[in-house]
Design a protein around this motif. Sequence first.
Motif, mmCIF file in Angstrom:
data_model
loop_
_atom_site.group_PDB
_atom_site.id
_atom_site.type_symbol
_atom_site.label_atom_id
_atom_site.label_comp_id
_atom_site.label_asym_id
_atom_site.label_seq_id
_atom_site.Cartn_x
_atom_site.Cartn_y
_atom_site.Cartn_z
ATOM 1 N N LEU A 27 -17.469 10.654 -1.484
ATOM 2 C CA LEU A 27 -17.744 11.220 -2.801
ATOM 3 C C LEU A 27 -16.476 11.774 -3.432
ATOM 4 C CD1 LEU A 27 -21.107 13.040 -2.075
ATOM 5 C CD2 LEU A 27 -20.762 10.881 -3.261
ATOM 6 N N SER A 28 -15.720 12.503 -2.643
ATOM 7 C CA SER A 28 -14.422 13.008 -3.076
ATOM 8 C C SER A 28 -13.632 13.370 -1.820
ATOM 9 C CB SER A 28 -14.577 14.215 -3.995
ATOM 10 O OG SER A 28 -14.797 15.377 -3.245
ATOM 11 N N PRO A 29 -12.307 13.369 -1.922
ATOM 12 C CA PRO A 29 -11.506 13.727 -0.736
ATOM 13 C C PRO A 29 -11.783 15.141 -0.222
ATOM 14 C CG PRO A 29 -10.131 12.682 -2.389
ATOM 15 C CD PRO A 29 -11.477 12.895 -3.014
ATOM 16 N N LEU A 30 -12.177 16.037 -1.094
ATOM 17 C CA LEU A 30 -12.486 17.403 -0.666
ATOM 18 C C LEU A 30 -13.768 17.466 0.160
ATOM 19 C CD1 LEU A 30 -11.641 19.345 -3.947
ATOM 20 C CD2 LEU A 30 -10.267 19.196 -1.864
ATOM 21 N N LEU A 31 -14.721 16.614 -0.166
ATOM 22 C CA LEU A 31 -15.999 16.624 0.555
ATOM 23 C C LEU A 31 -15.994 15.734 1.792
ATOM 24 C CD1 LEU A 31 -18.533 16.545 -2.414
ATOM 25 C CD2 LEU A 31 -17.859 18.494 -1.017
ATOM 26 N N ASP A 32 -15.033 14.829 1.890
ATOM 27 C CA ASP A 32 -14.998 13.911 3.035
ATOM 28 C C ASP A 32 -14.848 14.639 4.366
ATOM 29 O OD1 ASP A 32 -15.372 11.742 1.448
ATOM 30 O OD2 ASP A 32 -13.264 11.118 1.428
ATOM 31 N N VAL A 33 -14.118 15.738 4.382
ATOM 32 C CA VAL A 33 -13.928 16.470 5.637
ATOM 33 C C VAL A 33 -15.210 17.175 6.068
ATOM 34 C CG1 VAL A 33 -11.452 16.796 5.314
ATOM 35 C CG2 VAL A 33 -13.028 18.532 4.465
ATOM 36 N N TRP A 34 -16.168 17.340 5.155
ATOM 37 C CA TRP A 34 -17.438 17.988 5.462
ATOM 38 C C TRP A 34 -18.547 16.987 5.784
ATOM 39 C CZ3 TRP A 34 -18.009 23.105 6.158
ATOM 40 C CH2 TRP A 34 -16.992 23.939 5.691
#
Length: 162
Positions: A27-34
């Motif tokens: 969805l976005s690089p910020l959410l990928d880690v979650w």
Amino acid sequence: MSQHSSIALFYYLLTIAIAMVLRIMSLSPLLDVWNPDWIMLVLIYWAMAVPERFGVFAAWGIGLLTDVLTGRLLGQYGLIYALIAYFSIKEHRRLRQFPIIQQCMFVFFCLLGAQSIIFGTESMKGSNHLTLEFWYPLLSGTLMWPAVFALLRIVRLEARIA
């Protein structure tokens, strides 16, 4: 194979396929880690809900597909999913009786074990830098368990999978 069994198989495969799409979807690089291990959450549910139909061998096969899907060491997720399915099947009677909070703790320890195995295999390959972001899917997977449980329970009841 009866019609009921083929309908159940269709729903097993459909939920696993959706989990695989969610696993690799960005969805976005910020959410990928979650992004939690959706496949493991679905496997835990089916192993707990219908242990006589969904077993360790099925989890191992799905794990091998996940290895190919994610580009990990072949057999890594196969081992992880087979172990998680074994523990889920072994404890399915207790897990069904637990309130959702205690089920979340079981899921937390399953995810912790999986992340630990991944860290161990990555360490053997020589890339053992562990950041805090490595543990984010553990937290998000635990927090998503009640939603996954409720959604898959609705699917199971609507499809009349016993």
